[in-house]
Design a protein around this motif. Structure first.
Motif, PDB file in Angstrom:
ATOM      1  N   TYR A 146     121.369  34.900  18.546  1.00 57.22           N
ATOM      2  CA  TYR A 146     122.118  33.670  18.810  1.00 57.22           C
ATOM      3  C   TYR A 146     122.481  32.974  17.497  1.00 57.22           C
ATOM      4  O   TYR A 146     123.622  32.542  17.310  1.00 57.22           O
ATOM      5  CB  TYR A 146     121.299  32.716  19.688  1.00 57.22           C
ATOM      6  N   ASP A 189     130.562  32.044  14.540  1.00 53.94           N
ATOM      7  CA  ASP A 189     131.487  31.140  15.243  1.00 53.94           C
ATOM      8  C   ASP A 189     131.867  29.940  14.374  1.00 53.94           C
ATOM      9  O   ASP A 189     132.996  29.444  14.423  1.00 53.94           O
ATOM     10  CB  ASP A 189     130.862  30.670  16.552  1.00 53.94           C
ATOM     11  N   TYR A 190     130.900  29.460  13.587  1.00 56.73           N
ATOM     12  CA  TYR A 190     131.229  28.361  12.663  1.00 56.73           C
ATOM     13  C   TYR A 190     132.203  28.857  11.590  1.00 56.73           C
ATOM     14  O   TYR A 190     133.181  28.189  11.256  1.00 56.73           O
ATOM     15  CB  TYR A 190     129.959  27.830  11.983  1.00 56.73           C
ATOM     16  N   VAL A 233     135.546  29.196  15.843  1.00 57.45           N
ATOM     17  CA  VAL A 233     135.290  29.068  17.294  1.00 57.45           C
ATOM     18  C   VAL A 233     134.476  27.806  17.514  1.00 57.45           C
ATOM     19  O   VAL A 233     134.660  27.071  18.488  1.00 57.45           O
ATOM     20  CB  VAL A 233     134.537  30.321  17.827  1.00 57.45           C
ATOM     21  N   ARG A 234     133.598  27.561  16.594  1.00 55.33           N
ATOM     22  CA  ARG A 234     132.928  26.264  16.533  1.00 55.33           C
ATOM     23  C   ARG A 234     133.606  25.505  15.386  1.00 55.33           C
ATOM     24  O   ARG A 234     133.394  25.843  14.207  1.00 55.33           O
ATOM     25  CB  ARG A 234     131.428  26.389  16.252  1.00 55.33           C
ATOM     26  N   ASN A 235     134.398  24.532  15.779  1.00 52.57           N
ATOM     27  CA  ASN A 235     135.260  23.884  14.784  1.00 52.57           C
ATOM     28  C   ASN A 235     134.519  22.732  14.107  1.00 52.57           C
ATOM     29  O   ASN A 235     134.722  21.553  14.447  1.00 52.57           O
ATOM     30  CB  ASN A 235     136.536  23.398  15.476  1.00 52.57           C
ATOM     31  N   VAL A 236     133.615  23.056  13.204  1.00 53.18           N
ATOM     32  CA  VAL A 236     132.803  22.048  12.497  1.00 53.18           C
ATOM     33  C   VAL A 236     132.991  22.278  10.995  1.00 53.18           C
ATOM     34  O   VAL A 236     132.375  23.195  10.406  1.00 53.18           O
ATOM     35  CB  VAL A 236     131.319  22.161  12.890  1.00 53.18           C
TER      36      VAL A 236
END
Lengths: 99, 99
Positions: free
Chosen positions: A49, A56-57, A61-64
């Motif tokens: 995970y 993803d970051y 996909v994780r827009n941070v």
């Protein structure tokens, strides 16, 4: 010892901290126990995970932006090493006995 | 007892499971200990972080259709109740003593 096993254990003997650990430790702690309430603890979390979350970051996909910036110069193998390091950290820290 | 304290504790007595818990428990477990390797454990995680993560999935900041779908019908107060529930779950489960 996997998470949820009920006993505090140390990371596997001889496990070397990944070279980029400092980058993550600034917020998450080298042992995966973050101090701020809105920053997740990573200790003992699932390695797959954590690996996927970092990808993803990095991909957005994780827009941070903060995490995208932190992970920008880290390659997949280094991400996996960080994921494995944090997954191996003890979730429950041995309590400090006060004199 | 906060995470990292070294002792397995049960969720605060009298804490009622949130009405929508079943939706999360399917993957994360009602006690926050997920079985699959790529699904995060939520037990004992920071409530503020869990709350923000759910809002990010719902808004698309975290672009994960499965989570967006799961959270689509859940309002902010219900999200907070789920975050508080999982944050209160023991990280280390008491070991089952085999006879």
């Amino acid at each position: 010892m996997p998470r949820g096993s009920g006993r505090a254990t140390l990371a596997p003997a001889g496990m070397q901290p990944p070279a980029q650990l400092g980058l993550c430790a600034a917020c998450h702690g080298a042992n995966g126990h973050a101090r701020q309430p809105d920053i997740p603890d990573l200790a003992g979390q699932k390695a797959d995970y954590l690996d996927k979350a970092m990808r993803d970051y990095a991909s957005g996909v994780r827009n941070v932006p903060l995490m995208r910036g932190a992970l920008g110069a880290i390659d997949p193998a280094q991400m996996r090493a960080l994921a494995d390091w944090y997954a191996a950290q003890p979730v429950c820290l041995p309590q400090v006995r006060r004199p």
